[in-house]
Design an enzyme around this catalytic site. Sequence first.
Site, short mmCIF file in Angstrom:
data_model
loop_
_atom_site.label_atom_id
_atom_site.label_comp_id
_atom_site.label_asym_id
_atom_site.label_seq_id
_atom_site.Cartn_x
_atom_site.Cartn_y
_atom_site.Cartn_z
N ARG A 29 7.40 -33.64 54.83
CA ARG A 29 8.26 -33.74 53.63
C ARG A 29 9.72 -33.61 54.01
O ARG A 29 10.60 -34.13 53.33
CB ARG A 29 7.86 -32.68 52.59
N TYR A 76 19.59 -50.43 34.86
CA TYR A 76 18.13 -50.44 34.73
C TYR A 76 17.71 -49.38 33.70
O TYR A 76 18.22 -48.25 33.71
CB TYR A 76 17.51 -50.17 36.11
N ASP A 89 23.79 -48.76 43.07
CA ASP A 89 22.40 -49.23 43.18
C ASP A 89 22.48 -50.70 43.63
O ASP A 89 22.95 -51.56 42.88
CB ASP A 89 21.70 -49.09 41.82
N LYS A 121 11.39 -53.53 45.44
CA LYS A 121 11.79 -54.88 45.06
C LYS A 121 11.98 -55.77 46.30
O LYS A 121 11.06 -55.93 47.08
CB LYS A 121 13.05 -54.79 44.18
N1 PLP Z 1 17.06 -49.67 40.19
C1 PLP Z 1 16.85 -50.90 39.69
C2 PLP Z 1 17.99 -51.86 39.61
C3 PLP Z 1 15.57 -51.26 39.24
O1 PLP Z 1 15.38 -52.49 38.74
C4 PLP Z 1 14.52 -50.32 39.33
C5 PLP Z 1 13.16 -50.64 38.87
O2 PLP Z 1 12.91 -51.64 38.25
C6 PLP Z 1 14.80 -49.04 39.85
C7 PLP Z 1 16.08 -48.76 40.28
C8 PLP Z 1 13.72 -48.00 39.96
O3 PLP Z 1 12.95 -48.22 41.08
P1 PLP Z 1 11.42 -47.74 41.27
O4 PLP Z 1 10.60 -48.47 40.26
O5 PLP Z 1 11.12 -48.09 42.68
O6 PLP Z 1 11.40 -46.27 41.03
#
Ligand code: PLP
Length: 402
Positions: free
Chosen positions: A58, A111, A183, A207
Amino acid sequence: MAEEVFDPASRIQDYLVFGEFGDVNPSITDSSTYTFTSAEKMEELFDHEIEGCFLYSRHWNPTNKYLAQALARMEDSESAQVMASGMSAISSAILQLCRTGDEIISSHTIYGGTYALFKNFLPRLGIKVNFVDLTDLDAVRGAVTKDTKVVYCETMSNPLLEIADIPSLSALAREHGLKLVVDNTFSPMIVSPIRLGADVVVHSMTKFINGTSDCVAGCVCASNELVHQLTDINEGASMLLGGVLDSTRAASILKNLHSLHLRMKQHSSNADFLAEGLRSLGLKVYYPGFEDHPQYELLRSMMNPGFGFGGMLALDVGDAGTANKLMKLMQDMKVGYLAVSLGYFKTLFSAPGHSTSSEIPIEERMEIGLSEGLVRFSVGLDNDMTHSLERIKECLKEVSII
Ligand code: PLP
């Protein structure tokens, strides 16, 4: 002297790892705990990290280190930590940087899960988020208070594909002693936020980075200092909240990372073809590669050459009923899958208003222009996009959109 062109693909290409037996894919760590030659050595490791020495998975494990090092190379950060999901990466980074009483500046057009974390969860910990239009720098400046610690944005916002002005946000953040967290999930390789002044990059590796939609994963790319803080055994958000990645997944993501540059190019050229094709039918399409996209020039100024404008686009078909019918037809016609998520080798489509952005209240969605009829496409790696466009046209005719 000509400015050096940063090439994230070469940074990954030059990343060679020799496994225990010279294996080209190093053995996957199959242990949660590690032996010590003496109790003193163990005590020393509790005090500070020792290169090549592991304590407990961890905290760190060798496979996660390999992937983290590759991601740090790609994002040109000093260091990185790999997490069990994108949300775990985002929440750990934010909770490491903020404490009760602190404030964050972000946007509505992020998101939906991140929005919900910011709007509903962080206030429970006494952390307030001010949502502003991040493309309006005066609005961002106006939202800074003595308690602000972080400006948080997405390079390409989800789902409206607005582009964040990372150099300007970074200058503003520096001016006020804030950290800029970006992000970069929609644009790996295309944009390198740390090179543009960001302090922290987070990804949902679920993704494009992984690209096979077979797991959830995330990462935080940042300074040595922040990654040390995250993994600190007494105070680290990754260590103590415990959302680190499993080593089996880290190994498979590392293998997929080596084809990311090819996939991004193909996602981008397919999305470009589809965006142009749909727009030529007179439809309302959101795509950052259009010359009249409000931040087209900005994006061009921030892009690494050769990876295109990304695999995402959004089509507004007016109302939810039409969007739903269209998506069902497209799935029946094998255009791709009616599914959330993105970055998969098949085309995925969903209506954000009723799925990935449903956490945002309807009035706020209307305010930011997120129509009920918006269909978001993550364009896949189709070999023949002409064929895919023809099928989509058939579906559009069927719902009387063209
Ligand atoms: N950031 C973006 C731009 C996303 O589209 C997503 C999920 O769709 C996330 C973060 C969250 O990621 P995760 O589903 O891997 O937790």
